[in-house]
Scaffold this motif. Structure first.
Motif: not given
Length: 578
Positions: A480, A482, A499-501, A551-552, A557-558
């Protein structure tokens, strides 16, 4: 899933993920690439601008809590004479276990890290929330020695202890301890005997519910640094009242006062049911009786969306301060307007009244406020004379000092493996791993310490190929984050925002960029709203990608146990394509 349910499962789920990560082959670190293609970073500025500090200016005799902002969880504290030392969890960060010194509990300086070399810290293949958990620091007056005991969830280490005669001069290599569980703490009695208390699982076959844990005590052999086999005993089963199915009794500390032994523990998990509880015994080995007024510290009974919310309080440690006034350090959080935790768990402080049988955290059972009273006769010098700042502050680094500021950390490996200090700034020599690797990465990190902030840096960089990238990363974990950096496509150079989610990377925006001169990159946050800006003239900033969600970057979230980090990043394994 609601937050309470999520957090009650927090440790169980994360422990499973950690176990998987520890046995997954990480991408190998092949060392820095050609230094001629290393980005040059200079003129870094971090500026905090939280409204709560504007609304609550300090008056005479006051200082701010948290005393350490950003990801500084699980504080423990000790004292030798007028010298106070405080340590925190560091997980997969390298170096590990930041250590701070103060003469008065108000004004602090970081003096380094307890675990500052590879022989002490085996986190090369650790997920970000593995590594070092809940360090405890103790001074043993019987042999004039400091001890730091912790659990290292990596490298086959487990529970371990290091020691020193002087925290200013470095620590020993670790001694592996032969017991299971987490959160060990040492207690040195007046008669020279020593003990270890820690969190553990119930005896085999006796677990009653998810989150059922026990506190165990062992006699400790100071001469040989080991627990004495066969002396272990469960002194707390489940928590204050096992009929209520309390979860995650942990973070134990023993104190001796008026010839009685006090056992203080965290209970309720590290989320919004977190609390601190206390027990007493006439014998160090128990039995321990809980206080009737438990919990003695918590924020769990107040409205979810209250103004200036501070929450998740627990995992505390007590110390006698100047003038005989007791204080407690403990972890807590300051979520943003969407109740998300991006800065991580921080180190808070409160005065403690121990005039009665049990310690009373002053205002520990009402909504926390950002200011507390100072010890008598102490002058607030935070942000001056080399002391750490708190509240709203600006940190600037031109990277020209002979020694890198202790605020800067690596991930899973030494900073020295990928940085070079020059007369013009800092070179980050790229590894052939990118930010998603469960391996050492070539990124130098600074903690996010406010909900509203901006961080700006100047970068000189000309990528040679599409696999080259350098710039800023905002990092919650390897899964998670940026990335805001400069790369190449064909014969053109591009600035990209990705963005890595949950491990999946999405390009949000890209733009051609002239890299013949230095470019300023900036991350700007106002609560949950993040913006990534750049300037080619050092004055006028343009946005790339619009406003994006933080959020991430939150533990909500993460998952995991860390706060988000701002990184000066370079790689030769870029997979973001304009």
């Amino acid at each position: 899933m609601n937050k309470q349910k999520f957090l009650s499962l927090f440790k169980v789920v994360t422990a499973s993920v950690i176990s998987l990560l520890l046995f997954t082959d990480a991408s190998s670190q092949k060392g820095p690439a050609d230094k001629k293609n290393s980005p040059l970073f200079s003129q870094f500025t971090y500026r905090g601008d939280d409204q709560i500090y504007k609304d609550n200016p300090l008056e005479a005799g006051e200082f701010y809590t948290p005393i350490l902002q950003g990801c500084y969880p699980d504080p423990a504290i000790t004292r030798k004479g007028d010298d106070y030392y405080l340590v925190n969890s560091s997980f997969a960060m390298f170096p590990g276990v930041p250590i701070f010194h103060s003469k008065d509990l108000v004004n602090w300086k970081q003096i380094g890290h307890v675990l500052d070399r590879p022989s002490q810290l085996k986190v090369e293949k650790s997920g970000v929330s593995a590594g070092i958990y809940a360090p405890d620091i103790k001074y043993n007056k019987n042999n004039d020695t400091f001890y730091m005991i912790t659990t290292q969830i990596s490298g086959g280490m487990g529970n371990m202890v290091v020691k020193t005669k002087d925290p200013m001069t470095g620590w020993s290599d670790p001694v592996k301890l032969q017991f299971d569980g987490i959160d060990p703490s040492l207690f040195f009695d007046d008669n020279g005997k020593a003990y270890v208390v820690h969190n553990d699982a119930p005896d085999k076959g006796k677990e009653l519910y998810n989150g059922h844990r026990v506190i165990k005590i062992w006699e400790y052999d100071v001469q040989n640094d080991k627990v004495i086999a066969g002396t272990d005993k469960i002194i707390v089963d489940g928590g204050v009242d096992i009929r209520q199915k309390p979860i995650w009794i942990e973070g134990p500390h023993i104190y001796k006062r008026n010839n009685r032994y006090y056992l203080m523990c965290a209970e309720g998990g590290t989320g919004d049911w977190h609390s601190e509880v206390i027990f007493v015994s006439d014998n160090v080995m128990g039995p321990y009786k809980p206080a009737k007024n438990n919990p003695i510290l918590t924020q769990r009974h107040f409205p979810k969306m209250r103004a200036n919310k501070m929450d998740w309080t627990g995992h505390a440690d007590l110390i006698e301060g100047p003038g005989g006034q007791y204080y407690a350090v403990f972890l807590g959080i300051r979520p943003n307007e969407k109740d998300r935790v991006n800065a991580g768990r921080e180190t808070f402080m409160l005065p403690v009244d121990w005039s009665g049988e049990f310690p009373v955290f002053e205002n520990g059972l009402v909504p926390l406020k950002p200011k507390i009273r100072m010890p008598e006769g102490v002058k607030n010098q935070t942000g001056q004379n080399g002391f750490l700042p708190n509240g709203n502050f600006t940190f600037k680094d031109d990277f020209l000092a002979k020694k890198l500021d202790y605020k800067w950390i690596g991930m899973r490996g030494p900073r020295e493996a990928f940085i070079t200090q020059t007369k013009k700034g800092l070179l980050v020599n790229p590894f052939s791993t990118n930010i998603k690797a469960v391996a050492p990465v070539s990124s130098l990190f600074h903690r996010q310490q406010h909900n509203t902030f901006d961080a700006t840096v100047s970068i000189n960089y000309v990528p040679k190929s599409e696999t080259d990238l350098a710039g800023l990363v905002h990092y919650q974990s390897e899964r998670f984050n940026y990335v805001f950096g400069i790369t190449k496509k064909g014969s053109d150079n591009y600035l990209v925002l990705a963005r890595t989610e949950a491990g999946k990377t999405t390009l949000l925006a890209s733009e051609k960029l002239d890299v013949r001169k230095a470019v300023q990159l900036q991350i700007e946050a106002k609560g949950d709203d993040y913006r990534f800006n750049y300037s080619s003239d050092g004055k006028n900033f343009k946005n790339l990608g619009g406003t994006v969600s933080g959020d991430i970057l939150s533990t909500n979230v993460a998952g995991g146990f860390t706060g988000s980090l701002i990184g000066l990043y370079a790689t030769t394994a870029n997979d973001i394509r304009p």
